[in-house]
Motif scaffolding. Structure first.
Motif, short mmCIF file in Angstrom:
data_model
loop_
_atom_site.label_atom_id
_atom_site.label_comp_id
_atom_site.label_asym_id
_atom_site.label_seq_id
_atom_site.Cartn_x
_atom_site.Cartn_y
_atom_site.Cartn_z
N GLU A 16 81.23 70.64 36.25
CA GLU A 16 81.59 71.96 35.74
C GLU A 16 80.36 72.71 35.24
OE1 GLU A 16 84.60 73.48 35.96
OE2 GLU A 16 85.00 71.72 37.21
N LEU A 17 79.44 71.99 34.60
CA LEU A 17 78.23 72.61 34.07
C LEU A 17 77.40 73.23 35.19
CD1 LEU A 17 76.63 73.02 31.40
CD2 LEU A 17 75.41 70.89 31.95
N ALA A 18 77.40 72.57 36.34
CA ALA A 18 76.61 73.06 37.48
C ALA A 18 77.17 74.35 38.07
CB ALA A 18 76.54 71.98 38.55
N LYS A 19 78.35 74.71 37.66
CA LYS A 19 78.94 75.96 38.14
C LYS A 19 78.39 77.17 37.39
CE LYS A 19 83.26 73.74 39.60
NZ LYS A 19 84.74 73.65 39.39
N GLN A 20 77.78 76.93 36.22
CA GLN A 20 77.23 78.04 35.44
C GLN A 20 75.73 77.96 35.25
OE1 GLN A 20 79.41 77.51 31.71
NE2 GLN A 20 77.57 76.69 30.74
N ASN A 21 75.14 76.80 35.47
CA ASN A 21 73.69 76.64 35.34
C ASN A 21 73.11 76.07 36.62
OD1 ASN A 21 74.66 76.27 32.29
ND2 ASN A 21 72.48 76.79 32.23
N THR A 22 71.84 76.38 36.86
CA THR A 22 71.13 75.69 37.92
C THR A 22 70.81 74.29 37.42
OG1 THR A 22 70.12 77.72 38.75
CG2 THR A 22 69.02 75.65 39.31
N CYS A 23 71.30 73.29 38.13
CA CYS A 23 71.13 71.90 37.69
C CYS A 23 70.49 71.06 38.80
CB CYS A 23 72.48 71.29 37.33
SG CYS A 23 73.30 72.02 35.89
N ILE A 24 69.57 70.21 38.41
CA ILE A 24 69.01 69.20 39.29
C ILE A 24 69.48 67.85 38.77
CG2 ILE A 24 66.92 68.16 40.24
CD1 ILE A 24 67.28 71.03 41.12
N PHE A 25 70.17 67.09 39.60
CA PHE A 25 70.69 65.79 39.18
C PHE A 25 69.93 64.68 39.89
CE2 PHE A 25 74.52 68.59 38.73
CZ PHE A 25 74.63 68.52 37.35
N LEU A 26 69.13 63.93 39.14
CA LEU A 26 68.44 62.76 39.67
C LEU A 26 69.41 61.59 39.74
CD1 LEU A 26 65.36 62.87 40.38
CD2 LEU A 26 66.08 64.63 38.80
N ARG A 27 69.12 60.66 40.62
CA ARG A 27 69.96 59.46 40.76
C ARG A 27 69.31 58.29 40.04
NH1 ARG A 27 69.76 59.17 45.91
NH2 ARG A 27 71.58 60.53 46.23
N GLY A 28 70.07 57.67 39.13
CA GLY A 28 69.59 56.50 38.42
C GLY A 28 70.17 55.22 39.01
#
Length: 242
Positions: free
Chosen positions: A54-66
């Motif tokens: 949901e957060l990525a719908k309002q902010n530009t987000c980069i999600f790294l994989r752990g």
């Protein structure tokens, strides 16, 4: 222009993440870079992923994989179980998904599949969950495993004499490839630190949210740090799991 904010390992601590969003007064213009390990730890593992979607719908987000994200993704997609994973937080993720529908699980599988192994910004700053081993850089790695599991980059930075000039012939090659390197994976609480800690040009954002520490966020341009409460205090009924 908004801020560029990097966030350390969450490990299911949704309450801590919500605290950080409020304390840092995150706005839609801010770019958010998450260093991975969203799951395996506190009981909100699955809820953290839903929140991030949901957060990525309002902010530009980069999600790294752990490494924990990789293992949880494998389980969600194929049912693959790993005894070591189960002993190090995996069971909490399995429990967290019991109330999720197949449709919701599929959305989370797609989230994990869209996470990236590493990210390099325009300022030549590297973001990776754990590290990398190839002296030519992460793009030259033969396998993605170091991105999730490597600790040698951090160990090397910690052991390096700060008086050694980067121009020295034997200065570690990996540390010369980027202006800054942001990592998680290895809690700085192991060296008695409670805030993000820098060694050489490596900045470790994992402040032990999975255990007795806090969840941390940093503005990478100003180096201003925001932290949650100690995460265990937000989940008092789960304290015994550590």
């Amino acid at each position: 222009m908004g801020r560029i904010l990097v966030i350390g390992d969450i490990h299911g601590g949704l309450k801590a993440l919500i605290q950080l969003v409020k304390r840092a007064e995150i706005q839609p213009a801010d770019k958010l870079i998450f260093l991975g390990d969203y799951v395996d730890g506190w009981s909100d593992s699955a809820n953290v992923v839903s929140y991030l979607i949901e957060l990525a719908k309002q902010n530009t987000c980069i999600f790294l994989r752990g490494n924990h994200d990789d293992l949880t993704h494998r389980w969600l997609k194929t049912g693959e179980l790993n005894d070591q994973w189960l002993q190090h937080g995996g069971q909490t993720s399995i429990d967290a998904y019991r109330q999720f529908s197949n449709k919701e699980k599929q959305e989370h599988i797609e989230f994990f599949e869209q996470t990236v192994n590493y990210y390099v910004d325009k300022e030549d700053r590297l973001f990776v969950h754990a590290g990398f081993t190839n002296q030519k850089g992460p793009e030259a790695e033969y396998t993605p495993i170091p991105f999730y599991w490597d600790r040698t980059l951090w160990e090397m930075a910690l052991c390096l004499d700060p008086q050694i000039d980067q121009q020295e012939e034997h200065y570690p090659k990996r540390l010369t490839l980027f202006k800054e390197i942001y990592i998680g994976h290895t809690p700085v609480t192991r060296i008695g630190r409670s805030k993000p800690f820098q060694a050489a040009n490596v900045i470790n954002m994992d402040t032990g949210a999975a255990f007795k520490g806090k969840l941390s966020l940093m503005d990478i341009n100003t180096k201003e740090v925001f932290q949650s409460d100690e995460v265990w205090t937000l989940y008092p009924e789960e304290e015994g799991r550590n």
